[in-house]
Design an enzyme around this catalytic site. Structure first.
Site, PDB file in Angstrom:
ATOM      1  N   HIS A  23     -52.741  20.500  -4.482  1.00  0.00           N
ATOM      2  CA  HIS A  23     -52.448  19.078  -4.289  1.00  0.00           C
ATOM      3  C   HIS A  23     -53.718  18.330  -3.890  1.00  0.00           C
ATOM      4  CE1 HIS A  23     -48.284  20.364  -4.374  1.00  0.00           C
ATOM      5  NE2 HIS A  23     -47.860  19.124  -4.195  1.00  0.00           N
ATOM      6  N   ASP A  42      -7.078  -5.570  -5.364  1.00  0.00           N
ATOM      7  CA  ASP A  42      -6.611  -4.546  -6.295  1.00  0.00           C
ATOM      8  C   ASP A  42      -6.668  -5.032  -7.740  1.00  0.00           C
ATOM      9  OD1 ASP A  42      -6.114  -2.426  -4.664  1.00  0.00           O
ATOM     10  OD2 ASP A  42      -3.938  -2.608  -4.659  1.00  0.00           O
ATOM     11  N   GLU A  88      -9.753   2.569   4.056  1.00  0.00           N
ATOM     12  CA  GLU A  88     -10.080   2.181   2.683  1.00  0.00           C
ATOM     13  C   GLU A  88      -9.943   0.661   2.536  1.00  0.00           C
ATOM     14  OE1 GLU A  88      -8.421   3.070  -1.857  1.00  0.00           O
ATOM     15  OE2 GLU A  88      -7.116   3.370  -0.125  1.00  0.00           O
ATOM     16  N   HIS A  89      -8.801   0.121   2.929  1.00  0.00           N
ATOM     17  CA  HIS A  89      -8.563  -1.325   2.920  1.00  0.00           C
ATOM     18  C   HIS A  89      -8.343  -1.783   4.356  1.00  0.00           C
ATOM     19  CE1 HIS A  89      -6.827   0.213  -0.933  1.00  0.00           C
ATOM     20  NE2 HIS A  89      -7.502  -0.800  -1.442  1.00  0.00           N
ATOM     21  N   HIS A  92       2.151   3.021  -3.284  1.00  0.00           N
ATOM     22  CA  HIS A  92       1.256   3.777  -4.175  1.00  0.00           C
ATOM     23  C   HIS A  92       1.739   5.209  -4.363  1.00  0.00           C
ATOM     24  CE1 HIS A  92      -2.107   1.404  -5.540  1.00  0.00           C
ATOM     25  NE2 HIS A  92      -2.228   0.846  -4.358  1.00  0.00           N
ATOM     26  N   GLN A 114       0.822  -1.207   0.000  1.00  0.00           N
ATOM     27  CA  GLN A 114       0.000   0.000   0.000  1.00  0.00           C
ATOM     28  C   GLN A 114       0.858   1.261   0.000  1.00  0.00           C
ATOM     29  OE1 GLN A 114      -3.128  -0.811  -0.455  1.00  0.00           O
ATOM     30  NE2 GLN A 114      -3.436   1.315  -0.973  1.00  0.00           N
TER      31      GLN A 114
END
Length: 426
Positions: free
Chosen positions: A415, A356, A322-323, A258, A255
């Site tokens: 209405h 991924d 996120e993960h 990245h 990770q």
């Protein structure tokens, strides 16, 4: 890399902070580029490509000849890997198809929903330090399954004006309609407003740097929808004494590589695994080709030791990663208590990189704590749901009085009258 042992709960929010830049500071710069592209179209996109990507482009659209050329440049092994990943992503997302049911809410009153694909979608695929052909699959495959009529892809070219062949092969394999050589703010603007070459789309998907993120936020205010707020990638690993330090280190580094603003966290109740994990990280880091990027990401990564398993769960739900990777003896029990996470990877043999690339789940996920409110990209991301209702004469008799009473009390006489005029004919 920081190691924090037994922090007080009041310190948890500061430990959960991401190294994310406040993109609002970029808004003035981004607005000027957006406005130029809105006014000047292709001319502005090409000018900014020359300025930012250092390339002069005679045409923005990737030609059929370039797509065919890519076939010869991608190895058979990678082609097969892309096809296998495509099949798994397709199976998983096809299982999410919506089946609406007609419901009679009152005798004579029938309501239902219909799922309709968003007609035109735009996919942004970053260039940068690695060609993210996997993201092409993650976005284009569910778009095609959903039934989107036009799938437009923008990605920055290299200095020779070429798009990476793996991106082109993945785009063709996944069913992309048109591919354009455009990156950064100008790509987002082109898809949001439309140009002579690039069609205007109704929703934009895909990750990007801080300028892309800011551009997506600005155009989403009135021009188009976007997938979700996005920021630097992140992972949290929950581990106990049974976990393999080498596995944790590998997940940490996968990770962290990245980008320099990525973040990795290990949260554990086991002090004894801290030193072995740090040693395994050092060993694996020393042979990584993206060592410099990864080292910078590790500067704001942390190992946090907490007193109890419940504290680990509570911290995780507050951090909303996120993960999330769970490498504990009772990983099923812990996973059942996770409420805030983009995607969860359970057990020692489930690396984050499986999601991924090729297990089938989507890797476009909420970051920066947005997992508290957002889902990752899925089939519904490419769909809008329209409600329908049909009321018979019996139905308006049965429900009419309720509508009249509510409309009258809100002092909306027109209405109320829409019901009364019908009841008067029965």
């Amino acid at each position: 890399m920081e190691v924090i042992k037994y922090p007080a709960r009041e310190d948890w929010p500061s430990l959960a902070k991401r190294p994310a830049l406040d993109v609002t500071t970029l808004f003035d710069t981004v607005r000027s580029v957006l406005e130029e592209v809105r006014k000047e179209g292709d001319v502005a996109v090409k000018w900014y490509e020359e300025k930012f990507d250092k390339v002069t482009l005679p045409e923005l659209q990737v030609s059929e000849a370039e797509i065919q050329e890519a076939h010869a440049l991608v190895s058979e092994e990678l082609k097969q890997a892309i096809r296998t990943a495509k099949d798994n992503i397709e199976k998983f997302h096809a299982s999410q198809r919506f089946t609406g049911q007609k419901v009679e809410t009152t005798p004579g009153v029938t309501c239902w929903q219909k799922a309709v694909a968003i007609e035109k979608v735009g996919l942004y695929i970053p260039g940068g330090t690695a060609p993210l052909f996997s993201t092409v699959l993650m976005l284009a495959i569910p778009a095609r399954i959903a039934g989107c009529k036009e799938i437009v892809l923008c990605t920055p070219p290299n200095k020779e004006g070429k798009v990476h062949p793996a991106i082109l092969f993945a785009a063709e394999t996944a069913g992309v309609s048109k591919i354009f050589k455009a990156g950064g703010i100008q790509a987002i603007a082109a898809m949001a407003y439309g140009t002579e070459s690039v069609p205007k789309v109704y929703k934009i998907f895909g990750p990007g740097n801080q300028y892309v993120t800011a551009a997506k936020q600005l155009v989403s205010l009135k021009e188009v929808a976007i997938d979700m707020p996005a920021g630097p990638s992140e992972v949290e690993v929950i581990a106990d004494a049974t976990a393999t330090p080498a596995f944790i280190a590998a997940d940490f580094l996968s990770q962290a590589e990245h980008g320099v603003d990525s973040q990795a966290m290990l949260v554990t109740t086991s002090e004894e695994i801290v030193t072995p994990v740090m040693e395994a990280i050092r060993q694996q880091l020393s042979v990584l080709p993206r060592k410099e990027i990864t080292e910078k990401a590790l500067e704001h990564s942390r190992i946090i030791v907490l007193a109890t398993e419940q504290e680990v769960i509570d911290f995780t739900n507050m951090y909303a990663p996120e993960h999330l990777i769970i490498q504990t003896a009772n990983y099923v029990h812990i996973a059942a208590q996770i409420e805030n996470a983009g995607s969860v990877f359970m057990g020692p043999y489930t690396p984050e990189s499986a999601g991924d690339y090729a297990s089938g789940t989507n890797h476009t996920l909420p970051t920066n704590g947005y997992a508290k409110a957002y889902s990752g990209v899925n089939l519904d991301s490419f769909i809008k749901k329209i409600t329908f209702q049909e009321i018979t004469a019996e139905g308006i008799k049965n429900l009419g009085g309720t509508i009249q009473e509510m409309a009258g009390n809100e002092q909306l006489d027109a209405h109320r009258n829409a019901v009364t005029t019908r009841l008067n004919t029965l």
